[in-house]
Design an enzyme around this catalytic site. Structure first.
Site, PDB file in Angstrom:
ATOM      1  N   CYS A 135     -11.074   0.933   0.318  1.00  0.00           N
ATOM      2  CA  CYS A 135     -10.245   1.728  -0.757  1.00  0.00           C
ATOM      3  C   CYS A 135     -10.421   1.435  -2.160  1.00  0.00           C
ATOM      4  O   CYS A 135      -9.958   0.331  -2.653  1.00  0.00           O
ATOM      5  CB  CYS A 135      -8.691   1.752  -0.535  1.00  0.00           C
ATOM      6  SG  CYS A 135      -7.724   2.478  -1.445  1.00  0.00           S
ATOM      7  N   CYS A 138      -7.232   1.076  -4.299  1.00  0.00           N
ATOM      8  CA  CYS A 138      -6.312  -0.038  -4.226  1.00  0.00           C
ATOM      9  C   CYS A 138      -6.916  -1.289  -4.784  1.00  0.00           C
ATOM     10  O   CYS A 138      -6.489  -2.158  -5.209  1.00  0.00           O
ATOM     11  CB  CYS A 138      -6.320  -0.034  -2.460  1.00  0.00           C
ATOM     12  SG  CYS A 138      -5.906   1.151  -1.424  1.00  0.00           S
ATOM     13  N   ASP A 139      -8.398  -1.301  -4.660  1.00  0.00           N
ATOM     14  CA  ASP A 139      -9.123  -2.776  -4.928  1.00  0.00           C
ATOM     15  C   ASP A 139      -9.884  -2.731  -5.932  1.00  0.00           C
ATOM     16  O   ASP A 139     -10.379  -3.716  -6.499  1.00  0.00           O
ATOM     17  CB  ASP A 139      -9.590  -3.176  -3.500  1.00  0.00           C
ATOM     18  CG  ASP A 139      -8.644  -3.508  -2.525  1.00  0.00           C
ATOM     19  OD1 ASP A 139      -7.445  -3.650  -2.587  1.00  0.00           O
ATOM     20  OD2 ASP A 139      -9.228  -3.194  -1.375  1.00  0.00           O
TER      21      ASP A 139
END
Length: 306
Positions: A135, A138-139
């Site tokens: 992701c 997300c990261d």
């Protein structure tokens, strides 16, 4: 037990749209999801092909759809469904058991979506959360200014590669085929950004100590192995449909373990419908929404005619 006309399992784009349509038709409807509404669609960094938006993130669109949906239906996030059981009842056809409650319902819409497919190579499991990610939204911020490998060649992979590049990551896209499967506009963006590509190659191993430090790449033509130094590996190589509940209920699946439906999103079991990525087909947000609308409309008609 609480009783409903329609229970929708899954609150991704397909499930939320089904909820909007079901609620506006005056049915008593409940949506259950083991996670937050939006599913893995929340991870999409940028969409330029969703009607009505020049540019929108999956998270923003999911929140808008959720807010619209809950005006007409109940939504229980973080309440996973464990079983769906067909029952003999004059008014209700199914019992749905969740983590917290039991429910009766006349119809069920399965919109359980999918999860990220893994490479299943040495180092992948070991370095999850320590340089391996599925992701970019997300990261990605943790890798600004660092060297990143993006593995995959579809729309999601190229979307995330562009997103990571915009964050300041030095991205190399690695794809196992000679040509990308992604839409042309995304391929053009890759070139505009000057993002490096390694084609016709596979990632064989992810290496490191405490964190990822390199990957081993295999040239598919020559068989040559070489190491590429990277700080992170983002993997986007497809999706695995969540069909366990459907299979246990007796719903027919195709050879790819996806739910089979007709043009009305009906399965082989009366009063059971399906929508979204769990059905296969073109895995696009707008497609899941269309299927969700059809599934809810079919369920409403069948309730009215029963």
């Amino acid at each position: 037990m609480e009783k409903y006309d329609i229970i929708i399992v899954g609150a991704g784009p397909g499930g939320l749209t089904a909820g909007i349509y079901a609620g506006r038709q005056g049915t008593k409807t409940l949506i259950l999801d083991k996670n937050l509404a939006g599913g893995i669609g929340r991870e999409v960094p940028e969409m330029e092909n969703y009607p009505g938006f020049d540019l929108v993130s999956g998270l923003e669109l999911a929140e808008k759809m959720k807010n619209q949906c809950v005006k007409n239906v109940e939504l229980h996030e973080n309440e996973g469904v464990n079983t769906i059981e067909k029952i003999e009842n004059n008014d209700y056809n199914f019992k749905v058991e969740s983590d917290e409650h039991s429910y009766l319902t006349k119809t069920v819409i399965i919109a359980t979506g999918s999860s990220h497919q893994q490479l299943n190579i040495p180092g992948e499991e070991e370095f999850k959360g320590r340089g391996v990610s599925y992701c970019a939204t997300c990261d990605g911020m943790f890798f600004a200014g660092k060297d990143i490998a993006m593995v995959g060649g579809g729309n999601s992979a190229l979307q995330e590669a562009v997103f990571l590049s915009n964050l300041g990551c030095n991205v190399t896209v690695i794809h196992r085929r000679e040509e990308f499967r992604a839409e042309q506009y995304l391929q053009d963006k890759l070139k505009e950004k000057g993002i490096k590509t390694i084609m016709n190659a596979t990632v064989e191993e992810i290496k490191g100590d405490m964190l990822v430090s390199s990957i081993t790449i295999k040239d598919k033509e020559s068989g040559e192995l070489k190491d590429l130094e990277v700080d992170g590996v983002f993997i986007s190589v497809g999706y695995k449909p969540h069909t366990k509940l459907a299979e246990e209920l007796g719903v027919d699946l195709d050879k790819n373990n996806q739910i089979i439906t007709d043009k009305n999103q009906k399965t082989n079991i009366d009063y059971v419908y399906s929508a979204g990525d769990v059905c296969g087909g073109v895995k696009q947000w707008v497609v899941a929404c269309g299927e969700g609308a059809i599934a809810a409309t079919s369920a409403y008609k069948d309730i009215e005619n029963s």
